[in-house]
Scaffold this active site. Structure first.
Site, PDB file in Angstrom:
ATOM      1  CG  ASP A  46      -2.743  -3.574  -1.101  1.00 52.19           C
ATOM      2  OD1 ASP A  46      -3.567  -2.851  -0.277  1.00 52.19           O
ATOM      3  OD2 ASP A  46      -1.913  -4.253  -0.384  1.00 52.19           O
ATOM      4  CB  SER A  47      -8.128  -1.881  -1.084  1.00 46.53           C
ATOM      5  OG  SER A  47      -7.809  -0.273  -1.446  1.00 46.53           O
ATOM      6  CG  ASP A  85      -1.048  -0.141  -0.214  1.00 52.26           C
ATOM      7  OD1 ASP A  85       0.014  -0.183   0.700  1.00 52.26           O
ATOM      8  OD2 ASP A  85      -2.150  -0.453   0.039  1.00 52.26           O
ATOM      9  CE  LYS A 114      -1.196   1.392   3.175  1.00 47.67           C
ATOM     10  NZ  LYS A 114      -1.112   0.029   3.014  1.00 47.67           N
ATOM     11  CD  GLU A 116      -0.253  -4.681   4.217  1.00 49.03           C
ATOM     12  OE1 GLU A 116       0.110  -5.786   4.694  1.00 49.03           O
ATOM     13  OE2 GLU A 116      -1.490  -4.252   3.591  1.00 49.03           O
ATOM     14  CD  GLU A 184      -6.593  -2.664   7.581  1.00 48.86           C
ATOM     15  OE1 GLU A 184      -5.546  -2.206   6.993  1.00 48.86           O
ATOM     16  OE2 GLU A 184      -7.384  -3.254   6.860  1.00 48.86           O
TER      17      GLU A 184
END
Ligand code: KIV
Length: 266
Positions: A46-47, A85, A114, A116, A184
């Site tokens: 998602d960056s 993500d 992915k 979080e 992270e």
């Protein structure tokens, strides 16, 4: 036939103490070149909200935008495991809508997702995904989608209590059924301890040298995004200069009548 990287391959890597590589990619040709170079995992991170779409942070990205990038990357990667993500709020409203969004990413060609965090809801969602046939990569430590709750970009696990909490979170994710965990912005000794105490591979994103796998945002690796580069990123190229030089030369050649030449016309 080409042997695809799977959750099994990554588990074997860990068992054999073989380090593996992961990069983000957002488009077809970058994914194809990374795949041909031998990358193990490609994350449609998602960056992309910042580096490909120019948003301020990851929370601006929607699931429909992620769908376009997932499709492009999945078409480019033949061997690597493509992981989507899941964007902010695409999996946290309720389990049914989360499973629909997650299932759609798999239908578009992704082979895992992915997620979080590690609260009870996320742990339940991981179990439901795995039951549905979707492998899940966990992500703890600094979790960018919770940046506003954390209060900024801060290293996680600096105190003994928080380090212990991260270890417990990693164990809970392992029990819930994740196939790997991104750590992270975690001190390397904390990441090392987690890596040595769980059976699923850990992936370092600014978590030092002792994880099983390593990830970087492709724009940092290639030297393309210039607004911000984290300490742990290493620049292996200078695509920004290459793009600028190509464009400058092209503009000059047009102005000077050098492009197109006699071989470049019909
Ligand atoms: O979005 C992203 O790029 C990530 C990282 C783990 C690199 O989540």
């Amino acid at each position: 036939m080409l042997k695809k990287i799977s959750v099994r391959t990554l588990r074997k890597y860990k068992e054999n103490h073989e380090r593996f590589s992961m990069l983000t990619a957002y488009d077809y040709s970058t994914a194809k070149y990374f795949d041909e170079a031998g990358i193990d995992v490609i994350l449609v991170g998602d960056s992309l909200a910042m580096v490909a779409l120019g948003y301020d942070n990851t929370n601006n990205l929607g699931i429909n935008e992620m769908a376009v990038f997932t499709k492009a990357v999945a078409r480019g990667a033949k061997r690597a495991m493509v992981v989507t993500d899941m964007p902010f709020m695409s999996y946290t409203i309720d389990i049914p809508s989360a499973l629909t969004n997650i299932g759609n990413m798999i239908k578009l060609g992704s082979r895992a997702v992915k997620l979080e965090g590690c609260n009870n809801y996320i742990l339940e969602l991981i179990k439901r995904c795995v039951n549905m046939g979707v492998p899940v990569m966990g992500h703890i430590g600094f979790t960018p989608q919770s940046e506003n709750v954390i209060g900024g970009h801060y290293i996680q696990g600096k105190t003994e209590d928080r380090a212990q909490e991260l270890l417990q979170e990693a164990k809970k994710l392992e029990t819930a059924g994740v196939f790997s965990i991104v750590l992270e912005m975690v001190p390397e000794q904390v990441a090392k301890n987690i890596t040595e105490n769980i059976s699923v591979p850990t992936i370092s994103c600014g978590a030092g040298r002792f994880c099983d796998g390593f990830v970087m945002v492709c724009d940092d690796l290639l030297g393309k995004y210039d607004a911000f580069t984290p300490k742990f990123a290493r620049k292996y190229g200078d695509i920004k200069s290459l793009i600028t030089n190509c464009a400058t030369n092209y503009i000059e050649d047009i102005k000077n009548g050098i492009y197109p030449n006699e071989n470049e016309v019909y």
